[in-house]
Enzyme design. Structure first.
Site, PDB file in Angstrom:
ATOM      1  CG  PHE A 270      42.640  43.409  35.579  1.00 16.49           C
ATOM      2  CD1 PHE A 270      42.589  42.275  36.356  1.00 16.49           C
ATOM      3  CD2 PHE A 270      43.587  43.878  34.770  1.00 16.49           C
ATOM      4  CE1 PHE A 270      43.987  41.490  36.353  1.00 16.49           C
ATOM      5  CE2 PHE A 270      44.933  43.166  34.808  1.00 16.49           C
ATOM      6  CZ  PHE A 270      45.044  41.931  35.587  1.00 16.49           C
TER       7      PHE A 270
ATOM      8  CE  LYS B 201      35.755  50.532  37.878  1.00 14.58           C
ATOM      9  NZ  LYS B 201      35.735  50.407  36.254  1.00 14.58           N
TER      10      LYS B 201
ATOM     11  CG  ASP C 288      28.952  46.539  33.443  1.00 17.95           C
ATOM     12  OD1 ASP C 288      29.518  45.989  34.144  1.00 17.95           O
ATOM     13  OD2 ASP C 288      29.594  47.303  32.756  1.00 17.95           O
TER      14      ASP C 288
ATOM     15  N   PRO D  44      25.070  40.417  38.782  1.00 14.81           N
ATOM     16  CG  PRO D  44      25.732  38.077  39.510  1.00 14.81           C
ATOM     17  CD  PRO D  44      24.891  38.843  38.351  1.00 14.81           C
ATOM     18  CG  ASP D  45      30.989  44.017  40.839  1.00 13.31           C
ATOM     19  OD1 ASP D  45      32.141  43.202  41.010  1.00 13.31           O
ATOM     20  OD2 ASP D  45      31.030  45.119  40.210  1.00 13.31           O
ATOM     21  CB  ILE D  46      31.814  38.015  39.929  1.00 10.72           C
ATOM     22  CG1 ILE D  46      30.749  37.583  39.005  1.00 10.72           C
ATOM     23  CG2 ILE D  46      33.117  37.219  40.110  1.00 10.72           C
ATOM     24  CD1 ILE D  46      31.231  37.043  37.537  1.00 10.72           C
TER      25      ILE D  46
ATOM     26  CE  LYS E  74      34.096  47.076  40.499  1.00 11.50           C
ATOM     27  NZ  LYS E  74      33.277  46.167  39.374  1.00 11.50           N
TER      28      LYS E  74
ATOM     29  CG  ASN F 193      33.158  41.901  26.671  1.00 11.98           C
ATOM     30  OD1 ASN F 193      34.308  41.444  26.580  1.00 11.98           O
ATOM     31  ND2 ASN F 193      32.365  41.705  27.655  1.00 11.98           N
TER      32      ASN F 193
ATOM     33  CE  LYS G 173      17.186  34.303  13.612  1.00 11.52           C
ATOM     34  NZ  LYS G 173      17.558  33.965  12.340  1.00 11.52           N
TER      35      LYS G 173
HETATM   36  O1  C5P Z   1      32.944  47.850  37.255  1.00 11.69           O
HETATM   37  P1  C5P Z   1      34.205  47.524  36.118  1.00 11.69           P
HETATM   38  O2  C5P Z   1      33.290  46.306  35.171  1.00 11.69           O
HETATM   39  O3  C5P Z   1      34.717  48.375  35.525  1.00 11.69           O
HETATM   40  O4  C5P Z   1      35.053  46.730  37.139  1.00 11.69           O
HETATM   41  C1  C5P Z   1      35.854  45.739  36.532  1.00 11.69           C
HETATM   42  C2  C5P Z   1      36.305  44.772  37.536  1.00 11.69           C
HETATM   43  O5  C5P Z   1      35.424  44.338  38.079  1.00 11.69           O
HETATM   44  C3  C5P Z   1      37.211  43.680  36.806  1.00 11.69           C
HETATM   45  O6  C5P Z   1      38.164  42.994  37.781  1.00 11.69           O
HETATM   46  C4  C5P Z   1      36.042  42.465  36.402  1.00 11.69           C
HETATM   47  O7  C5P Z   1      36.653  41.395  36.431  1.00 11.69           O
HETATM   48  C5  C5P Z   1      35.386  42.874  37.626  1.00 11.69           C
HETATM   49  N1  C5P Z   1      33.748  42.603  37.354  1.00 11.69           N
HETATM   50  C6  C5P Z   1      33.210  41.522  37.996  1.00 11.69           C
HETATM   51  N2  C5P Z   1      32.004  41.262  38.046  1.00 11.69           N
HETATM   52  C7  C5P Z   1      31.198  42.269  37.139  1.00 11.69           C
HETATM   53  C8  C5P Z   1      31.464  43.382  36.543  1.00 11.69           C
HETATM   54  C9  C5P Z   1      33.224  43.361  36.839  1.00 11.69           C
HETATM   55  O8  C5P Z   1      33.726  40.632  38.714  1.00 11.69           O
HETATM   56  N3  C5P Z   1      29.672  42.045  37.049  1.00 11.69           N
END
Ligand code: C5P
Length: 413
Positions: A330, A344, A283, A310-312, A348, A215, A293
Site C-alpha cells: 500500500f 514505490k 520508518d 528494515p523495509d518489510i 520495493k 502513528n 524512563k
Molecule cells: O515507503 P512507504 O512506507 O510509503 O511504503 C508503504 C508500503 O511499504 C506499505 O505496503 C507498507 O506496509 C510497507 N512498508 C513495510 N516496511 C517498512 C515500511 C513500509 O513493509 N519499513
C-alpha cells in the site's frame, strides 16, 4: 456484498446472567444489516424479557414449541431452515449436552435438531461446568460435527470464580457470525489451499519503557484484507501492530509491536502464496531505547539517535525460493498519489501497489472508507470510493483471479 438477499440468523438465547449481552449482540447484528429472529428458552426468559429482544430485533420472539399461533404462522422446521445460520448465545452447559445427544424437548432444542444450517455456539457457564469432562466431551463431539465455537473467554465470573466460562464479547460473537455467514453464503473458495500473510496496523517503536513512537493507523484496511482472503478460502496469518480492533475469526493473528518483530513474524509465516503489506511501519526507530524512563530533569531536551527500520515489503519482494507468488503493498500519499505509487513499486520490487490518498480531509486514516488506485508496471486502475471492507473484497477477488491465471500477474485491464 450480499445484494438481493438480506442475511439472517436464528438467535437462540438460553439461560444465564450473560443473556443480557444478547441485546447488545442483536443491536450490532442489525447495524451490520443482518436480520435476527430470536428464540428464547424458558430459562433464558428468567434473565431477559421477550419484549426487550423483540424490540431490539424488530421481530417476533419465538418461545413455545406447541404455540398454535407459531405453528400456523410458521412450523418449527421452517423456522430452523429459513435462517442462514443458527446461533446459540449464550449457550449453557445444558443446551450443549442436549445438542450433543439430540434431545429435543423444547422449541430451541427442536430447532437445533431440525436445522440444516450451520450452527455457531457462544458458551457461557461457571468455570467448573465448562471444565467438567462431560462438557469437554460434548464440546469435542460438537466440534467434530462442524459446530463453530466463539469463546468462552477467561475472566472474573458473575459467580465470583475466575477462569474460562465468560461469554465472548458481543463484537467477538459478531465477528464469528460474519465469518460463518460468509462461509455459508459464498461456497466459492477460489483461494482454498493458498496461504497468505497480511501485515496491518501501526508499529510502536520504544523510546523508553513507557514511551514509543507510533502513528495513527487503525489497522482496519489490513484486517479487512485478511478477512476477505479468509472468506475466499485462504489460510491467513495476520501480523498486526497494536490496534483497538477485535481479532478476526478464522485467521491466525500474530500481535507484534515493533517493525523488527513484524519482520521476524513475517519471515516465520513463510512460505506463503500471497503477501499483502498494509501495515504503517515506522520508518525509523530509536537506536538505543533507554532501559529506564527518560527523566525531564536532565540537561535540556533528550537527543534521540534514530536508525532506519528494515523495509518489510521490500524484503518480502526480494527474489528467492520463499518469494510469494504475489506481493502487494500500500502507499499512503498526500500528493501526486499515482506518481509516487509508481516510484514505490519500482523501489520495493512488489507486484502491485494500492495507492491511497491520505491527505487532510480524505478521512482515510482511522476512517472506514478508502479510495484506492491499483498500480502495476503494465498500468493502473482507479477504484471508486468504497468501504475498506468492500475494497478488501475487491482486492481479494482480484488476487484470486490473478493466481488462478498466473500468466496475467501484473496485467491490469
Ligand atoms: O515507503 P512507504 O512506507 O510509503 O511504503 C508503504 C508500503 O511499504 C506499505 O505496503 C507498507 O506496509 C510497507 N512498508 C513495510 N516496511 C517498512 C515500511 C513500509 O513493509 N519499513
Amino acid at each position: 456484498m450480499g445484494v438481493g438477499h438480506q442475511q439472517s440468523i436464528l438467535l437462540i438465547v438460553t439461560g444465564g446472567i450473560a443473556a443480557y449481552k444478547s441485546i447488545e449482540l442483536i443491536r450490532r447484528l442489525r447495524e451490520e444489516g443482518i436480520g435476527v429472529t430470536p428464540v428464547l428458552t424458558a430459562s433464558g426468559a428468567e434473565f431477559v424479557t421477550p419484549l426487550s429482544l423483540a424490540a431490539i430485533a424488530g421481530e417476533k420472539v419465538y418461545q413455545d414449541l406447541f404455540s398454535l399461533t407459531d405453528e400456523t404462522e410458521m412450523g418449527h422446521i421452517e423456522l430452523s431452515r429459513r435462517a442462514d445460520l443458527v446461533v446459540v448465545a449464550p449457550a449453557t452447559a445444558n443446551i450443549l449436552a442436549k445438542l450433543t445427544h439430540g434431545i429435543a424437548d423444547d422449541l430451541a432444542t427442536t430447532l437445533l435438531l431440525a436445522t440444516d444450517k450451520p450452527v455457531l455456539v457462544a458458551p457461557a457457564m461457571n468455570v467448573r461446568m465448562w471444565e467438567h469432562p462431560a462438557t469437554q466431551a460434548n464440546l469435542a463431539t460438537l466440534k467434530s460435527r462442524g459446530v463453530t465455537f466463539v469463546g468462552p473467554n477467561s475472566g472474573e465470573m458473575a459467580c465470583g470464580e475466575f477462569g474460562p466460562g465468560r461469554l465472548a464479547e458481543p463484537l467477538e460473537i459478531l465477528a464469528g457470525i460474519q465469518a460463518a455467514l460468509s462461509t455459508a453464503s459464498s461456497g466459492r473458495k477460489p483461494l482454498e489451499g493458498r496461504r497468505a500473510l497480511v501485515t496491518s496496523g501501526p508499529t510502536h517503536e520504544p523510546l523508553d519503557p513507557v514511551r514509543f513512537l507510533g502513528n495513527r493507523s487503525s489497522g482496519r484496511q489490513g484486517q479487512a484484507v485478511a478477512e476477505a482472503l479468509r472468506d475466499l478460502g485462504a489460510e491467513v496469518t495476520l501480523i498486526s501492530g497494536p490496534t483497538h480492533l477485535t481479532e478476526p475469526h478464522g485467521v491466525t493473528t500474530v500481535k507484534i509491536e515493533t517493525a523488527l518483530q513484524m519482520l521476524a513474524a513475517c519471515q516465520g509465516a513463510l512460505p506463503v502464496d500471497i503477501a499483502v503489506c498494509a501495515a504503517a511501519v515506522a520508518d525509523w526507530r530509536p537506536e538505543k531505547p533507554s532501559g529506564q524512563k527518560i527523566k525531564k530533569d536532565g540537561p535540556g531536551a533528550p537527543e534521540i539517535a534514530m536508525v532506519q527500520n528494515p523495509d518489510i515489503l521490500a524484503a518480502l519482494s526480494k527474489d528467492g525460493a520463499d518469494r510469494p507468488a504475489l506481493v502487494v503493498g500500500f502507499a499512503a500519499e498526500t500528493e501526486k498519489v499515482l506518481e509516487h505509487a509508481r516510484a514505490k513499486l519500482r523501489k520495493k520490487g512488489c507486484d502491485w501497489i494500492l495507492a491511497n490518498d491520505v491527505s487532510d480531509g480524505s478521512g482515510t486514516f482511522g476512517g472506514s472508507e478508502n479510495t484506492l488506485h491499483l498500480v502495476h508496471d503494465a498500468g493502473e486502475e482507479s477504484w471508486p470510493r468504497m468501504s475498506k471492507k468492500d475494497a478488501a473484497r475487491r482486492l481479494a477477488e482480484k488476487i484470486a483471479d490473478t493466481l488462478a491465471n498466473p500468466a496475467v500477474i501484473g496485467e491490469i485491464e
